[in-house]
Design a protein around this motif. Structure first.
Motif, PDB file in Angstrom:
ATOM      1  N   ALA A 171       5.885   7.670  -1.970  1.00 55.71           N
ATOM      2  CA  ALA A 171       5.793   6.329  -2.570  1.00 55.71           C
ATOM      3  C   ALA A 171       5.649   6.425  -4.092  1.00 55.71           C
ATOM      4  CB  ALA A 171       4.614   5.562  -1.969  1.00 55.71           C
ATOM      5  N   TYR A 172       4.816   7.369  -4.552  1.00 55.53           N
ATOM      6  CA  TYR A 172       4.619   7.524  -5.997  1.00 55.53           C
ATOM      7  C   TYR A 172       5.834   8.138  -6.689  1.00 55.53           C
ATOM      8  CZ  TYR A 172      -0.309   6.166  -6.132  1.00 55.53           C
ATOM      9  OH  TYR A 172      -1.473   5.457  -6.082  1.00 55.53           O
ATOM     10  N   ASP A 173       6.644   8.862  -5.932  1.00 60.22           N
ATOM     11  CA  ASP A 173       7.844   9.470  -6.515  1.00 60.22           C
ATOM     12  C   ASP A 173       8.986   8.468  -6.667  1.00 60.22           C
ATOM     13  OD1 ASP A 173       6.621  11.882  -6.819  1.00 60.22           O
ATOM     14  OD2 ASP A 173       7.408  12.785  -4.974  1.00 60.22           O
ATOM     15  N   CYS A 174       8.818   7.250  -6.133  1.00 61.74           N
ATOM     16  CA  CYS A 174       9.871   6.232  -6.238  1.00 61.74           C
ATOM     17  C   CYS A 174       9.962   5.707  -7.680  1.00 61.74           C
ATOM     18  CB  CYS A 174       9.583   5.065  -5.294  1.00 61.74           C
ATOM     19  SG  CYS A 174       9.806   5.475  -3.556  1.00 61.74           S
ATOM     20  N   ASP A 175      11.075   5.024  -7.964  1.00 62.70           N
ATOM     21  CA  ASP A 175      11.253   4.432  -9.296  1.00 62.70           C
ATOM     22  C   ASP A 175      10.210   3.349  -9.561  1.00 62.70           C
ATOM     23  OD1 ASP A 175      13.694   5.830 -10.127  1.00 62.70           O
ATOM     24  OD2 ASP A 175      14.641   4.741  -8.483  1.00 62.70           O
ATOM     25  N   ILE A 176       9.955   2.527  -8.543  1.00 64.51           N
ATOM     26  CA  ILE A 176       8.963   1.439  -8.661  1.00 64.51           C
ATOM     27  C   ILE A 176       7.991   1.560  -7.492  1.00 64.51           C
ATOM     28  CG2 ILE A 176       8.578  -1.068  -8.569  1.00 64.51           C
ATOM     29  CD1 ILE A 176      11.895  -0.151  -9.735  1.00 64.51           C
ATOM     30  N   THR A 177       6.681   1.586  -7.804  1.00 66.76           N
ATOM     31  CA  THR A 177       5.655   1.732  -6.775  1.00 66.76           C
ATOM     32  C   THR A 177       4.715   0.532  -6.805  1.00 66.76           C
ATOM     33  OG1 THR A 177       5.726   4.129  -7.070  1.00 66.76           O
ATOM     34  CG2 THR A 177       3.840   3.238  -5.866  1.00 66.76           C
ATOM     35  N   TYR A 178       4.557  -0.130  -5.663  1.00 71.58           N
ATOM     36  CA  TYR A 178       3.595  -1.227  -5.520  1.00 71.58           C
ATOM     37  C   TYR A 178       2.291  -0.656  -4.951  1.00 71.58           C
ATOM     38  CZ  TYR A 178       7.240  -4.744  -6.308  1.00 71.58           C
ATOM     39  OH  TYR A 178       8.221  -5.524  -6.862  1.00 71.58           O
ATOM     40  N   ALA A 179       1.157  -1.081  -5.481  1.00 75.36           N
ATOM     41  CA  ALA A 179      -0.139  -0.600  -4.980  1.00 75.36           C
ATOM     42  C   ALA A 179      -1.231  -1.555  -5.433  1.00 75.36           C
ATOM     43  CB  ALA A 179      -0.425   0.809  -5.504  1.00 75.36           C
ATOM     44  N   THR A 180      -2.381  -1.502  -4.761  1.00 78.02           N
ATOM     45  CA  THR A 180      -3.530  -2.288  -5.217  1.00 78.02           C
ATOM     46  C   THR A 180      -4.230  -1.528  -6.336  1.00 78.02           C
ATOM     47  OG1 THR A 180      -5.075  -1.269  -3.668  1.00 78.02           O
ATOM     48  CG2 THR A 180      -3.923  -3.249  -2.910  1.00 78.02           C
ATOM     49  N   ASN A 181      -5.006  -2.249  -7.129  1.00 80.37           N
ATOM     50  CA  ASN A 181      -5.772  -1.608  -8.192  1.00 80.37           C
ATOM     51  C   ASN A 181      -6.758  -0.590  -7.623  1.00 80.37           C
ATOM     52  OD1 ASN A 181      -6.763  -4.162  -7.171  1.00 80.37           O
ATOM     53  ND2 ASN A 181      -8.496  -3.994  -8.548  1.00 80.37           N
ATOM     54  N   ASN A 182      -7.357  -0.908  -6.470  1.00 84.12           N
ATOM     55  CA  ASN A 182      -8.299   0.029  -5.855  1.00 84.12           C
ATOM     56  C   ASN A 182      -7.612   1.330  -5.478  1.00 84.12           C
ATOM     57  OD1 ASN A 182     -10.608  -1.513  -5.983  1.00 84.12           O
ATOM     58  ND2 ASN A 182     -10.273  -2.507  -4.028  1.00 84.12           N
ATOM     59  N   GLU A 183      -6.462   1.214  -4.826  1.00 88.17           N
ATOM     60  CA  GLU A 183      -5.773   2.421  -4.351  1.00 88.17           C
ATOM     61  C   GLU A 183      -5.319   3.295  -5.522  1.00 88.17           C
ATOM     62  OE1 GLU A 183      -4.850   4.837  -1.150  1.00 88.17           O
ATOM     63  OE2 GLU A 183      -5.983   2.973  -1.245  1.00 88.17           O
ATOM     64  N   LEU A 184      -4.821   2.666  -6.574  1.00 88.96           N
ATOM     65  CA  LEU A 184      -4.409   3.426  -7.764  1.00 88.96           C
ATOM     66  C   LEU A 184      -5.593   4.183  -8.362  1.00 88.96           C
ATOM     67  CD1 LEU A 184      -2.092   0.800  -9.496  1.00 88.96           C
ATOM     68  CD2 LEU A 184      -1.368   3.045  -8.693  1.00 88.96           C
ATOM     69  N   GLY A 185      -6.721   3.478  -8.480  1.00 90.57           N
ATOM     70  CA  GLY A 185      -7.909   4.109  -9.062  1.00 90.57           C
ATOM     71  C   GLY A 185      -8.420   5.260  -8.223  1.00 90.57           C
ATOM     72  N   PHE A 186      -8.492   5.040  -6.900  1.00 91.62           N
ATOM     73  CA  PHE A 186      -8.980   6.108  -6.020  1.00 91.62           C
ATOM     74  C   PHE A 186      -8.024   7.301  -6.003  1.00 91.62           C
ATOM     75  CE2 PHE A 186     -11.632   2.830  -3.679  1.00 91.62           C
ATOM     76  CZ  PHE A 186     -12.824   3.359  -4.137  1.00 91.62           C
ATOM     77  N   ASP A 187      -6.712   7.032  -6.017  1.00 93.79           N
ATOM     78  CA  ASP A 187      -5.746   8.138  -6.023  1.00 93.79           C
ATOM     79  C   ASP A 187      -5.866   8.951  -7.309  1.00 93.79           C
ATOM     80  OD1 ASP A 187      -4.735   7.703  -3.506  1.00 93.79           O
ATOM     81  OD2 ASP A 187      -3.096   6.419  -4.180  1.00 93.79           O
TER      82      ASP A 187
END
Length: 902
Positions: A171-187
C-alpha cells in the motif's frame, strides 16, 4: 459610518480575494485544454501520465505541468465516475498543490479536489499520502478515487490497521496511499523500531493532503501517539483509592471547570491522610508531603480527576466491560486509545471494570511533529479560518477560502437563549414538529451521548420517528447521514454529524452510485448516475418545497469551528435551508463563561417561562466567549508543542542514527570510534589532566578496563613506568583493543561480525531511548514546579533534557563497547543460536509495538461487516460461536448482538 479597514476591503478586496483572482488564469488554462484531452483514448490518458513522469524526471517543474496534469485527471474522473470537477474544485486543488489549506464548504467535493493535487504530485514517483479521519473513509475514498487513478496509469493503496506487513508495504509503495492519521503515525514509530531497512514501510515523507485538517492537526494534536509496553500491575492501589474519593466533601477540593483542573485543599489533604492511615497506605507519622508518598499522591490525584473531571457518556462510555474514550470534538469512540499516566486505570476503577496495567512508553510522537516531517503539506476542511493563526504559526500553512460553486441560500437565524434546559428542549421539540409536519428534514446537533439520548426520549414521547447517531451507533454513520436529507426525516447527531458523507436533499446520490458500480463494475458510470439522479429528482423537489434541511443545535460548543461544521450541513451546493441554535443559561458554555450578565438582562426584560431572548448582540457575545476559549486552547497546544519540540530534536537524531545504521554495509568504523571514545573517557576519569602519575587511580582504572573493554592488559605496570604519560597509555589501550576485536572478527567471520555489530547497536539504541523517554516523562511532570522559584520551566526542561541526552549517548557507547568486548568466538551451532536470540528479542520489541498500536486501532476494522453479511438473511451470517465477534461488525459478542435476535 464605515471604518477605514472596511473601505479598503471594498476598494482593494481582501487578501483572500486577491489570491483567488491571481489564480483564476490557471483555472482558465486547465479549461482551455479540456477539448484536447476529451479526444484522447483511454490508453491515451495513461500515455500522457508516462509523458508527464518523463518530463518531471528530466527537470520540468510540477508548476509548469499543472494545467495539463489537471486536465488529464479531470478527464479521467469524468470517464470513470461521471464527475467533472467544477472550476472551484480546480481552484482549490491548485492551492493544495501550493501547500495551503483549502476551505471548501460542505458538499463542494473535497474528495475529488484532492485527486487532482495528488495526481500531479505523484508524478515525481515519491508517493503521496492522503489522510482521512477514519478507516471507513480510507477504504471508501481509496476504492472510489482508485478508479480514477487506475484510468490514468497510477496505483492506489489503503493502509489500515490489522493488515499484514506485506500488504501494508504494498500500500505504501503505491503512487497514492490513503490512510488515517493514527495509522500513519504508528507506522512511522514502528518503522523506527525495525532492525532491517527492507522492513521499513514509509520510505519518505514527500507530500500529504490532510482531509478534515482542523480535526487532525488541531483537535487531535493535543494527544501524542504512544507505542507502549505493559509495566508492573498496580490495580489494587487504584481500587483502594477509588473507595476513598467518594468520601470527599466539596470543601476538600477546588474544581475549576474553565481550565478543567481539580486539586485538593489543605482540609482535603488532612482528611485523605486520616483515610489512608486507616487503610495502612500511610505510616502513622507519614504525610502526603513526604518524598516516599509520591506514588500515593499520584494515585489520589488521578482518582480525583477521574471522578470530578471525567463524566460517563460525555468523556467516555462503558462498552462490553471496557472504558472507551469519546472524542469531544467528533463524538466518536476512540477505541483502543487510552489516557496515560494512570488516569485511564483510575476511570476503570471508578466504573468497576477490569483494570489493565499501566504502560511504559516505547516510542512517542505528536501529530504536529509527525506532519512537519513532510516536504510539503496541504489540507482540506469546511472550517479553518477561525484557526488560521495556529495553522500559520505551527505548520506554516496558509488558509484560502474557496468560493462556493453556487451561492449559499441558507438562512442562519440568531441564537435563542432560554432560562432552563427544559424550556429549551420544549422549544426544540415544537420546532421539529412544525418542520416535520411540512416534510422538512431536520438534523438536530448535540454535544454528548447523554444529551442525544435525552432528546431522543423526548422525540419518542412526542411520537416523532427519528434516527440517533452518536458513538453507540457510529458503525451506521454513513447510512444514517445519507438518509438525513430525505423527506420528513429527523436525525439526532453528536458533533460527528456527517463527516465524510454529504447530506443530500432527497437522499445521497453518491452512495447509491457507488453501490451500483460495486454491484456491476462493467456498467457505464455516466448512465448509472443519470438513472439514479432521475429517481431522486422527485424526492428532492418535495424536500426543496419544504424548505431544505433544517439544522437545530442544542447548544454552542467551545469552538466556533464545530458550530460552523454543524451549520454547514445545511445549504449544500446552493440548496435552501436554515439553521437555529437553541441555548439555555444552564448550558456548559453559558454557565462557565458569562451567564450572570445574561441572567440580569433576562430578569430586566421580565421574560416569562418558555420565552427566549433573540438578538444579534447575543451571538456576538457568545462568539467572543468562544474566541477566548479557542485562544486559551491554542496557548495550551503551543506550550505542549514547545516541550515536544525539545524531545523531537532528540528523536530525529536517534531515528536518523538508526536509519544510518540500517543503511550501512559496514559498521566497524562506528563501533571502533565508540570504543576509542570510551577509552578517552576512562583516561579522563582515572588519569585527570594536569595531574601527576602518583595521583592516578590505577586500581580503579585497571578494574574499569576489564569491565568495560574486556581486555586484560598490565595498565598498572604501564602507569608506573618512568616518563609515561596518558597519551602513551591511550595508544597502547587502543592497540590492544583493536587487536582483540580484529581477532574476534577473524574468528566469527566478517559477515557474521557485521551482523552482530548491527543488531547490538540497534538493540542498545532502542533500550537506551526507552529509558530516556521515561526519564523525560518524569522530568516533564516535575519541571512545572520550577516556576514557583521564578525559573522558566521550558528553559529548565531544555537544559536538563540536553544533559540527559548527552548522558544517554555516553552510556550507549559504553554499552555497545562492553557487549562487543564480551562476545566470544563460538561454534556454528552456538553462533546460529545467538543470532536467533538477537532476532527473537528484536521481534519481541516489534510485537509489543504492534500490539500497542493495534490495540488502539483494531476496533475500527472490526466495525466493518463480514464479507457477504446481509442483515435480513441469516444464511449470510456464517456460524459464529456465542462468544465470537458478531459478523455485523458491531465489535460486540455474537450472543449480545445478532445472536440474541436469532
Amino acid at each position: 459610518m464605515l471604518g477605514i479597514g472596511t473601505i479598503a476591503k471594498k476598494v482593494f478586496g481582501t487578501p483572500n480575494d486577491r489570491k483567488i483572482k491571481a489564480t483564476r488564469p490557471l483555472v482558465e488554462q486547465v479549461n482551455a485544454l479540456e477539448p484536447e484531452f476529451a479526444k484522447l483514448s483511454d490508453a491515451g490518458l495513461i500515455e500522457k501520465t508516462e509523458e508527464f513522469r518523463k518530463r518531471v524526471a528530466e527537470g520540468e517543474s510540477l508548476d509548469a505541468l499543472l494545467p495539463e496534469a489537471f486536465a488529464n485527471c479531470r478527464e479521467g474522473a469524468r470517464r470513470t465516475l461521471g464527475l467533472r470537477a467544477f472550476d472551484t474544485q480546480v481552484l482549490a486543488a491548485i492551492f493544495l498543490h501550493q501547500g495551503n489549506i483549502s476551505e471548501q464548504k460542505t458538499g463542494e467535493g473535497k474528495t475529488l479536489t484532492a485527486s487532482l493535487a495528488a495526481y500531479l504530485n505523484a508524478l515525481t514517483g515519491k508517493g503521496v499520502h492522503i489522510v482521512t479521519v477514519n478507516e471507513y473513509l480510507v477504504q471508501r475514498d481509496a476504492d472510489w478515487m482508485g478508479k480514477v487513478f487506475a484510468s490514468l496509469g497510477m496505483t492506489t493503496g489503503a493502509a489500515v490497521s490489522q493488515m499484514s506487513e506485506n500488504a501494508k508495504r504494498a500500500a505504501y509503495d503505491c503512487d497514492i496511499t490513503y490512510a488515517t492519521n493514527n495509522e500513519l503515525g504508528f507506522d512511522y514509530l514502528r518503522d523506527n523500531m525495525k532492525s532491517n531497512l527492507s522492513e521499513i514501510l514509509q520510505k519518505q515523507h514527500h507530500f500529504a493532503i490532510v482531509d478534515e485538517v482542523d480535526s487532525i492537526l488541531i483537535d487531535e494534536a493535543r494527544t501524542p501517539l504512544i507505542i507502549s509496553g505493559p509495566s508492573t500491575d498496580r490495580s489494587d492501589m487504584y481500587v483502594i483509592i477509588d473507595k476513598v474519593i467518594p468520601l470527599l466533601e466539596p470543601e476538600h477540593y477546588d474544581l475549576d471547570e474553565k481550565t478543567r483542573n481539580v486539586s485538593f485543599t489543605d482540609e482535603g489533604n488532612e482528611f485523605l491522610e486520616q483515610q489512608l492511615r486507616a487503610r495502612s497506605l500511610l505510616e502513622p507519622e507519614q504525610t502526603l508531603y513526604d518524598p516516599e508518598s509520591t506514588s500515593i499522591v499520584h494515585h489520589i490525584n488521578q482518582g480525583l480527576r477521574a471522578h470530578k473531571l471525567f463524566l460517563k457518556d460525555r468523556d467516555y462510555m462503558v462498552r462490553d466491560g471496557e472504558v472507551m474514550l469519546i472524542d469531544e470534538f467528533t463524538g466518536r469512540m476512540m477505541q483502543g486509545r487510552r489516557l496515560s499516566d494512570g488516569l485511564h486505570q483510575a476511570i476503570e476503577a471508578k466504573e468497576g471494570t477490569t483494570i489493565k496495567p499501566e504502560n511504559v512508553t516505547l516510542a512517542s510522537v505528536t501529530f504536529q511533529n509527525y506532519f512537519r516531517l513532510y516536504d510539503k503539506l496541504a489540507g482540506m476542511t469546511g472550517t479553518a479560518l477561525t484557526e488560521a493563526e495556529e495553522f500559520a504559526e505551527i505548520y506554516g500553512l496558509g488558509v484560502v477560502e474557496i468560493p462556493t460553486n453556487v451561492p449559499i441560500a441558507r438562512i442562519d437565524e440568531d441564537d435563542a437563549v432560554y432560562r432552563s434546559v427544559q424550556e429549551k428542549y420544549a422549544a426544540m421539540i415544537e420546532k421539529i414538529q412544525e418542520a416535520h409536519d411540512k416534510g422538512q428534514p431536520c438534523l438536530v446537533g448535540t454535544t454528548s451521548i447523554e444529551k442525544s439520548e435525552m432528546l431522543s426520549k423526548l422525540l419518542t414521547e412526542a411520537g416523532l420517528e427519528h434516527n440517533v447517531l452518536n458513538a453507540r451507533q457510529h458503525e451506521q454513520e454513513a447510512q444514517i447521514i445519507a438518509d438525513a436529507g430525505k423527506f420528513a426525516a429527523v436525525t439526532i447527531a453528536t458533533n460527528m454529524a456527517g463527516r465524510g458523507t454529504d447530506i443530500q436533499l432527497g437522499g445521497n446520490v453518491e452512495l447509491k452510485v457507488l453501490e451500483a458500480l460495486d454491484a456491476d463494475p462493467e456498467a457505464d458510470p455516466v448512465a448509472i448516475r443519470q438513472r439514479i439522479e432521475a429517481e431522486h429528482a422527485d424526492e428532492k423537489k418535495k424536500v426543496l418545497a419544504a424548505g431544505g434541511l433544517y439544522v437545530l443545535a442544542s447548544e454552542r460548543h467551545e469552538s466556533r469551528r464545530i458550530d460552523n461544521q454543524l451549520r454547514g450541513r445545511s445549504g449544500r451546493q446552493g440548496d435552501p435551508g436554515r439553521t437555529s441554535f437553541f441555548l439555555s443559561l444552564e448550558d456548559d458554555l453559558m454557565r462557565i463563561f458569562g451567564s450572570e450578565r445574561l441572567e440580569k438582562v433576562l430578569t430586566t426584560l421580565g421574560l416569562k417561562e418558555g420565552e427566549a431572548i433573540i438578538h444579534p448582540w447575543v451571538n456576538k457575545s457568545l462568539e467572543r466567549a468562544q474566541a477566548k476559549v479557542e485562544g486559551r486552547n491554542f496557548d495550551i497546544r503551543k506550550q505542549l508543542l514547545k516541550f515536544d519540540d525539545v524531545m523531537n530534536e532528540q528523536r530525529k537524531v536517534i531515528f536518523g542514527q538508526r536509519r544510518d545504521i540500517m543503511e550501512a554495509e559496514d559498521l566497524n568504523e562506528i563501533v571502533t570510534d565508540m570504543r576509542h571514545q570510551v577509552i578517552d573517557d576512562l583516561i579522563d576519569t582515572y588519569m585527570p589532566a594536569r595531574t601527576y602519575a602518583d595521583q592516578w587511580d590505577t586500581q580503579g582504572f585497571y578494574a574499569a578496563v576489564i569491565e568495560q573493554l574486556n581486555v586484560d592488559v598490565p595498565v598498572i605496570a604501564w602507569c608506573e613506568e618512568d616518563g609515561v604519560d596518558d597519551e602513551v597509555i591511550r595508544e597502547r589501550l587502543i592497540e590492544a583493543t583493536d587487536k582483540m576485536m580484529a581477532d574476534k572478527a577473524a574468528a566469527f567471520g566478517d559477515e557474521n561480525m557485521r551482523n552482530i555489530e548491527k543488531q547490538l547497536l540497534l538493540q542498545s539504541i532502542d533500550g537506551k531511548w526507552r529509558d530516556h523517554l521515561m526519564t523525560l516523562e518524569h522530568l516533564r511532570s516535575v519541571v512545572g514546579f520550577r516556576g514557583y522559584a521564578q525559573r522558566d520551566p521550558l528553559n529548565e526542561y531544555k537544559n536538563e533534557s540536553f544533559q540527559l541526552f548527552e548522558v544517554m549517548l555516553d552510556s550507549l557507547r559504553q554499552d555497545v563497547t562492553q557487549k562487543l568486548g564480551q562476545i566470544q568466538p563460538m561454534s556454528d551451532e552456538e553462533r546460529q543460536a545467538m543470532l536467533e536470540d538477537l532476532a527473537r528479542r528484536q521481534a519481541a520489541v516489534e510485537a509489543a509495538a504492534d500490539a500497542s498500536a493495534n490495540d488502539q486501532l483494531a476496533a475500527e476494522n472490526a466495525n466493518q461487516p463480514a464479507d457477504g453479511f446481509v442483515e435480513d438473511d441469516q444464511t449470510t451470517w456464517g456460524d459464529p460461536g456465542r462468544n465470537e465477534p458478531c459478523p455485523c461488525g458491531s465489535g460486540e459478542k455474537f450472543k449480545h448482538c445478532h445472536g440474541r435476535l436469532a
